[in-house]
Scaffold this active site. Structure first.
Site, mmCIF file in Angstrom:
data_model
loop_
_atom_site.group_PDB
_atom_site.id
_atom_site.type_symbol
_atom_site.label_atom_id
_atom_site.label_comp_id
_atom_site.label_asym_id
_atom_site.label_seq_id
_atom_site.Cartn_x
_atom_site.Cartn_y
_atom_site.Cartn_z
ATOM 1 N N GLU A 132 27.100 4.249 -2.207
ATOM 2 C CA GLU A 132 27.379 5.147 -1.087
ATOM 3 C C GLU A 132 26.419 6.330 -0.961
ATOM 4 O O GLU A 132 26.038 6.715 0.149
ATOM 5 C CB GLU A 132 28.825 5.678 -1.180
ATOM 6 C CG GLU A 132 29.893 4.661 -0.832
ATOM 7 C CD GLU A 132 30.383 3.881 -2.027
ATOM 8 O OE1 GLU A 132 31.462 3.280 -1.953
ATOM 9 O OE2 GLU A 132 29.666 3.854 -3.063
ATOM 10 N N GLU A 175 35.802 -0.712 -5.201
ATOM 11 C CA GLU A 175 37.048 0.063 -5.205
ATOM 12 C C GLU A 175 38.245 -0.863 -4.983
ATOM 13 O O GLU A 175 39.311 -0.665 -5.577
ATOM 14 C CB GLU A 175 36.982 1.138 -4.128
ATOM 15 C CG GLU A 175 35.974 2.238 -4.450
ATOM 16 C CD GLU A 175 35.705 3.169 -3.284
ATOM 17 O OE1 GLU A 175 35.720 4.387 -3.486
ATOM 18 O OE2 GLU A 175 35.478 2.668 -2.155
#
Length: 259
Positions: free
Chosen positions: A134, A114
């Protein structure tokens, strides 16, 4: 200059921001998020800078969010002090006035991907791996992995990483559009410097405006990009100068429509 856990070095027209927590593969904690925001402000304020590079110290670009930093947070604290604050910092980096290059010298996983995603250009060393792991921890990408990354790379590749847990090599990532250039191990920063120096030879005003135009066209930043473009345009006009002068001199303005 050194800025906490992020170092900022400016050579000529190129700024290099180095995330510096090599013993943790540059995993991010709150102090590092604050330092990244401060580094972005420093680069933004330096009018000599025409291109910027974001990289990591040591063998990793960033292993993402440090589990020890957020694992014990209460849900509301996790949502606000961690996720929302990280969003603000990443948005600050994504909207730098100058083009930003991510030099991926190591793996970019989870929050590390990210972070790489805020850059305009990504240059990756051939040995690195990229992914969004995640959901394997029972959580979701929280720093625009399902938002900015979808806009920049497309929903299907994000599905493969976030839902399927796929981890891509640098060549695979290049074929999918996740990175732009793959270089030999140890060469990411030098390649990024060369690319940044190429950018720095181009018109700085044009670069800033083009970056805003692309952000508006891609739907990433429609409102603020359009307002920034309009404000820059109006700020160049004789009407604005006249409006400010009339206010200071306490007289009616005489606008001429001069561009």
């Amino acid at each position: 200059m050194a800025n906490g856990t992020v170092k900022v070095d400016v050579i000529g027209h190129v700024a290099v921001m180095t995330v510096s927590r090599p013993e943790k593969l540059n995993a991010l904690d709150l102090d590092m998020l604050k330092a990244l925001g401060a580094a972005a402000d420093e680069v933004e304020a330096n009018t000599q800078v025409r291109a910027a590079i974001l990289t990591g110290e040591g063998k990793g670009f960033s292993a993402g969010g440090d589990i020890r930093a957020w694992g014990g947070m209460r849900p509301e604290e996790f949502g606000h002090a961690w996720v929302r604050y990280g969003h603000r910092v990443f948005e600050r980096l994504a909207t730098l006035r100058v083009p930003l290059i991510a030099a991926l010298n190591g793996h970019a996983l989870g929050g590390g991907l990210e972070l790489a995603g805020v850059a305009d250009i990504r240059i990756a060393e051939e040995q690195i791996k990229i992914g969004l792991p995640e959901t394997g921890l029972g959580m979701v990408p929280g720093w625009s992995g399902t938002q900015r990354l979808v806009k920049r790379f497309g929903p299907q590749v994000v599905r493969r990483m976030a839902l399927g847990g796929e981890i891509f090599t640098a060549p695979e990532a290049r074929s999918l559009g996740l990175v732009d250039i793959v270089t030999e191990t140890g060469n990411a920063l030098s390649s990024a410097r060369s690319y940044a120096e190429r950018i720095a030879t181009r018109g700085p005003a044009a670069l800033e405006v083009v970056k805003l135009m692309i952000a508006a066209a891609s739907g990433e930043d429609n409102g603020s990009a359009v307002e920034a473009l309009g404000s820059i345009l109006v700020a160049k006009t004789g009407d604005l100068k006249e409006g400010v002068a009339s206010f200071v001199e306490k007289r009616p303005a005489t606008f001429k429509g001069e561009w």
